[in-house]
Scaffold this motif. Structure first.
Motif, PDB file in Angstrom:
ATOM      1  N   TYR A 387      58.007  80.813  58.547  1.00 11.49           N
ATOM      2  CA  TYR A 387      57.373  80.954  57.223  1.00 11.49           C
ATOM      3  C   TYR A 387      57.409  82.414  56.797  1.00 11.49           C
ATOM      4  O   TYR A 387      56.926  83.306  57.525  1.00 11.49           O
ATOM      5  N   ASP A 388      57.981  82.652  55.621  1.00 12.48           N
ATOM      6  CA  ASP A 388      58.076  84.031  55.123  1.00 12.48           C
ATOM      7  C   ASP A 388      57.007  84.376  54.093  1.00 12.48           C
ATOM      8  O   ASP A 388      57.071  85.402  53.432  1.00 12.48           O
ATOM      9  N   GLY A 389      56.025  83.506  53.974  1.00 12.89           N
ATOM     10  CA  GLY A 389      54.967  83.712  52.981  1.00 12.89           C
ATOM     11  C   GLY A 389      55.140  82.859  51.750  1.00 12.89           C
ATOM     12  O   GLY A 389      54.178  82.620  51.020  1.00 12.89           O
ATOM     13  N   LYS A 390      56.358  82.375  51.533  1.00  9.83           N
ATOM     14  CA  LYS A 390      56.627  81.503  50.386  1.00  9.83           C
ATOM     15  C   LYS A 390      57.337  80.212  50.807  1.00  9.83           C
ATOM     16  O   LYS A 390      57.023  79.141  50.302  1.00  9.83           O
ATOM     17  N   ASN A 391      58.286  80.315  51.706  1.00 15.94           N
ATOM     18  CA  ASN A 391      59.115  79.172  52.060  1.00 15.94           C
ATOM     19  C   ASN A 391      59.177  78.984  53.566  1.00 15.94           C
ATOM     20  O   ASN A 391      59.051  79.938  54.339  1.00 15.94           O
ATOM     21  N   LYS A 392      59.416  77.720  53.972  1.00 16.96           N
ATOM     22  CA  LYS A 392      59.645  77.384  55.370  1.00 16.96           C
ATOM     23  C   LYS A 392      61.158  77.306  55.604  1.00 16.96           C
ATOM     24  O   LYS A 392      61.904  76.820  54.753  1.00 16.96           O
TER      25      LYS A 392
END
Length: 461
Positions: A387-392
């Motif tokens: 998880y980059d903070g927006k998308n998996k």
């Protein structure tokens, strides 16, 4: 066989429950009360089932779906008024109608079948389901003639001292000649303290008109339990839990402590599986043969293969194969698929992940949004950084790969077949098959560092 119809009374709000959830939707062993009733009724070869809805109408319809037709009781003016709402669907049909309250989750298809058979065999126009109660106080009493036919139902408050000694009570479940039921409903008056139209008045009207009214006495008091408050709900839960657990034990499942084991009404468990205390099995769980489950384990809506062992762990909405070892203290989150002979060890969490046959994650790992091949070893502390903070993003580890301890796999990334990842690495790029990937700073040793540090600290003091 004559046509059969059913009416479920499910329009009441249930104010004594003191709940935002409508009464008939309160669960008993994981299934809403009205669903228990509808599922049992579905075993009766019915031509039509009509559920009377009112409070929470859309939620009840969403729960039962196409299992039933529906009629709306916009004002709750009594049980006779409720049944009357089904007139457009039923009144012109020949056959027998059974009427059951939606808050009686313990009633069984066997008892209803016996009631219907008795109704037919006695050529009755109405038949009451009755039971003997150890403490009949508060219930309507069944007054029978010397020949055994029903003379009347007397409510407790209206009963004489002699009538109050009668221990046969009205359960609130009835069979009727369908056409006669709807003809008689129009004759029911609301001339009573509550100003409501009561279904038992149909019995009295039919009796006064010379029609045959009979009663079928069941020997199961618990099936008559109507749930009107949280106390009765807990009693229903207790009875249902015992019924479910007894069913599984008689079908070859070992429950070490049935009183401390909770199994949903829809769960399936194979023979020679052993369930330890503190286990909770919810929803449509399917557990194979020769498994060991628990202690203190929760399984929900999951499929568990034969000879799998799950200890002190949580498994939700996932599929686990045969000969798998899970736990202790593992968490299998939704949309995970674990193949045969996999090991998911202590303090390992997987989510939306597939693990191939024979793979292992034995300790202290998080594996999320991943495709793990066969015979992969995920060392202690392996993490898929998904998880980059927006998308998996997806991590792939191909067959036979070895992931060293305390490794971070920064998704999206692929570790190729048979590759090695050195312990302590943070992998940000794909690793080719059969390669060794080392992604950590080179070790630097500073000689006499501690001594110099102590001298500096003393000089500054």
């Amino acid at each position: 066989m004559e046509n059969r119809f059913a009416v479920i009374l499910a329009a009441g709000q249930g104010t004594r429950m003191k709940s935002k959830l409508y009464k008939v939707l309160h669960p008993v062993c994981g299934k809403p009360m009205v669903q228990h009733v509808a599922d049992e009724m579905s075993k009766l070869n019915l031509e039509k089932m009509v559920t009377i809805i009112g409070h929470g109408a859309e939620m009840v319809k969403a729960q039962l779906g196409e299992k039933s037709e529906y009629a709306l009781q916009s004002e709750q003016l009594g049980t006779a008024h409720a049944v009357m709402q089904a007139s457009s669907q039923l009144q012109d049909l020949d056959g027998t109608t059974i009427v059951v309250c939606g808050d009686t989750p313990l009633i069984t298809s066997e008892t209803m079948e016996n009631l219907l058979s008795h109704h037919s065999e006695t050529n009755s126009k109405a038949t009451i389901l009755t039971v003997k109660a150890e403490d009949p106080a508060g219930y309507g009493r069944i007054v029978r003639s010397s020949s055994g036919l029903v003379e009347k139902i007397v409510e407790h408050k209206d009963a004489s001292a002699e009538e109050r000694k009668i221990d046969e009570i009205n359960t609130g479940t009835y069979c009727f000649d369908n056409k006669m039921l709807f003809e008689t409903l129009s004759k029911v008056s609301n001339d009573n303290v509550q100003g409501e139209y009561y279904l038992p008045d149909v019995i009295e009207i039919l009796k006064n008109e010379g029609q045959v009214v009979s009663a079928y006495q069941t020997d199961s008091f618990e099936e008559s339990l109507g749930v009107n408050d949280r106390v009765a709900l807990s009693q229903a839960e207790k009875y249902m839990k015992k019924r479910i657990n007894t069913f599984h034990m008689r079908n070859g499942v070992t429950l070490i402590d049935p009183d401390q084991t909770y199994i949903s009404a829809d769960a399936e468990i194979g023979r020679d599986t052993m369930i330890y205390p503190g286990t909770i099995i919810k929803g449509n769980a399917k557990i194979g043969e020769d498994c060991e489950i628990g202690p203190n384990t929760e399984i929900k809506d999951s499929v568990i293969g034969d000879q799998t062992v799950i200890r002190q762990s949580v498994v939700h909405d996932s599929e686990i194969g045969k000969l798998v070892a899970v736990g202790p203290f593992a968490h299998i989150r939704p949309q995970s698929s674990v193949s045969d002979e996999v090991k998911i060890g202590n303090f390992v969490e997987i989510k939306k992940t597939s693990m191939g046959k024979g793979s292992k994650a034995s300790h202290l790992s998080y594996i999320g949004d991943a495709e793990i091949g066969s015979d992969v070893n995920l060392g202690c502390g392996s993490i898929t950084v998904n998880y980059d903070g927006k998308n998996k993003a997806l991590t792939k580890v191909e067959d036979g790969a070895f992931i060293g301890c305390n490794s971070n796999l920064i998704a999206p990334v692929t570790v190729g077949k048979g590759a090695y990842v050195a312990a302590g690495s943070t992998i940000t790029e794909d690793v080719p098959g059969q390669a060794l990937s080392v992604a950590r700073a080179r070790q630097v040793n500073k000689e006499d560092y501690v001594g110099r540090l102590s001298m500096n600290q003393n000089s500054n003091s």
